[in-house]
Motif scaffolding. Structure first.
Motif, PDB file in Angstrom:
ATOM      1  N   SER A 165       0.829  -1.205   0.000  1.00 17.97           N
ATOM      2  CA  SER A 165       0.000   0.000   0.000  1.00 17.97           C
ATOM      3  C   SER A 165       0.865   1.259   0.000  1.00 17.97           C
ATOM      4  O   SER A 165       1.978   1.249   0.522  1.00 17.97           O
ATOM      5  N   PRO A 166       0.342   2.364  -0.523  1.00 17.00           N
ATOM      6  CA  PRO A 166       1.110   3.611  -0.477  1.00 17.00           C
ATOM      7  C   PRO A 166       1.134   4.259   0.906  1.00 17.00           C
ATOM      8  O   PRO A 166       1.871   5.213   1.131  1.00 17.00           O
ATOM      9  N   ASP A 167       0.351   3.747   1.832  1.00 15.34           N
ATOM     10  CA  ASP A 167       0.300   4.283   3.197  1.00 15.34           C
ATOM     11  C   ASP A 167       0.563   3.178   4.199  1.00 15.34           C
ATOM     12  O   ASP A 167       0.211   2.021   3.968  1.00 15.34           O
ATOM     13  N   GLY A 168       1.150   3.555   5.320  1.00 18.15           N
ATOM     14  CA  GLY A 168       1.383   2.576   6.370  1.00 18.15           C
ATOM     15  C   GLY A 168       1.692   3.254   7.687  1.00 18.15           C
ATOM     16  O   GLY A 168       2.161   4.395   7.712  1.00 18.15           O
ATOM     17  N   GLU A 169       1.409   2.560   8.765  1.00 18.37           N
ATOM     18  CA  GLU A 169       1.712   3.097  10.086  1.00 18.37           C
ATOM     19  C   GLU A 169       3.002   2.468  10.600  1.00 18.37           C
ATOM     20  O   GLU A 169       3.215   1.265  10.445  1.00 18.37           O
ATOM     21  N   VAL A 170       3.845   3.314  11.188  1.00 16.75           N
ATOM     22  CA  VAL A 170       5.151   2.892  11.683  1.00 16.75           C
ATOM     23  C   VAL A 170       5.347   3.493  13.070  1.00 16.75           C
ATOM     24  O   VAL A 170       4.953   4.622  13.331  1.00 16.75           O
ATOM     25  N   MET A 171       5.985   2.733  13.939  1.00 14.62           N
ATOM     26  CA  MET A 171       6.339   3.246  15.265  1.00 14.62           C
ATOM     27  C   MET A 171       7.605   2.535  15.733  1.00 14.62           C
ATOM     28  O   MET A 171       7.768   1.340  15.517  1.00 14.62           O
ATOM     29  N   VAL A 172       8.488   3.303  16.361  1.00 13.72           N
ATOM     30  CA  VAL A 172       9.683   2.741  16.977  1.00 13.72           C
ATOM     31  C   VAL A 172       9.591   3.064  18.457  1.00 13.72           C
ATOM     32  O   VAL A 172       9.266   4.201  18.838  1.00 13.72           O
ATOM     33  N   MET A 173       9.830   2.082  19.301  1.00  9.45           N
ATOM     34  CA  MET A 173       9.795   2.320  20.742  1.00  9.45           C
ATOM     35  C   MET A 173      10.926   1.585  21.432  1.00  9.45           C
ATOM     36  O   MET A 173      11.382   0.553  20.946  1.00  9.45           O
ATOM     37  N   ARG A 174      11.368   2.145  22.516  1.00  9.56           N
ATOM     38  CA  ARG A 174      12.379   1.471  23.326  1.00  9.56           C
ATOM     39  C   ARG A 174      11.687   0.375  24.130  1.00  9.56           C
ATOM     40  O   ARG A 174      10.578   0.565  24.638  1.00  9.56           O
ATOM     41  N   ILE A 175      12.339  -0.775  24.214  1.00 11.47           N
ATOM     42  CA  ILE A 175      11.762  -1.898  24.953  1.00 11.47           C
ATOM     43  C   ILE A 175      12.722  -2.306  26.067  1.00 11.47           C
ATOM     44  O   ILE A 175      13.927  -2.082  25.968  1.00 11.47           O
ATOM     45  N   PRO A 176      12.173  -2.863  27.145  1.00  5.40           N
ATOM     46  CA  PRO A 176      13.046  -3.273  28.261  1.00  5.40           C
ATOM     47  C   PRO A 176      13.973  -4.416  27.893  1.00  5.40           C
ATOM     48  O   PRO A 176      13.772  -5.157  27.017  1.00  5.40           O
TER      49      PRO A 176
END
Length: 176
Positions: A165-176
């Motif tokens: 798809s031309p759109d997408g959701e992205v997230m980066v997070m710190r994890i323990p």
């Protein structure tokens, strides 16, 4: 009618009368309520809109901060110049792009996507960063893929490729 013809007619009537849900086993259980996102992903529900860079020169306009969800507009694959060729670049009808990720503290970080697109992370020396874990998102959520990296402080290029798809959701997070 002979015995074989009768047997086939009986079998055919059983098949036709079998409800579809019994004919094929469900691989994924049906969701009756929204799933629970992992700690640190509350922002997933309210992403900010950004456009992915198509070249490394455009990365200053495609910043991604840990803990911030973004709804990304990707380019068609032929228009993207990746710093490193992705392991799965996708074809001419797929989408992808580049995002700049700045990490302030050493630790483990998770990249989450709402699609099964391909993720590569490139360090400041233009070397690929190896992931140490891969997984699917929690059941009954829109998170489809999660990839974990051990990162040092610095600036990274997140390469996303082979997206349908031309759109997408992205997230980066710190994890323990």
């Amino acid at each position: 009618m002979d015995v074989i013809s009768n047997a086939w007619m009986i079998l055919a009537s059983v098949i036709v009368a079998t409800p579809p849900q019994m004919a094929v086993a469900d691989a994924v259980p049906a969701c009756t309520a929204p799933g629970t996102l992992p700690a640190g992903m509350a922002d997933w529900a309210t992403p900010e809109a950004i456009k992915a860079a198509a070249t490394a020169d455009d990365l200053e306009m495609a910043n991604l901060l840990p803990g911030q969800a973004v709804k990304v507009r990707f380019a068609q694959t032929p228009a993207v110049t990746y710093p490193l060729r992705p392991a799965k670049p996708g074809g001419s009808v797929s989408y992808g792009g580049l995002l700049r990720l700045t990490v302030a503290a050493k630790g483990s970080y998770r990249v989450a996507l709402d699609a099964p697109a391909w993720i590569d992370l490139v360090g400041e020396s233009n070397a690929a960063v190896d992931s140490f874990a891969h997984g699917h998102g929690p059941a009954c959520t829109t998170v489809r893929k999660m990839v974990d990296f051990a990162l040092e402080p610095g600036v990274y290029t997140l390469e996303i490729s082979a997206n349908a798809s031309p759109d997408g959701e992205v997230m980066v997070m710190r994890i323990p």
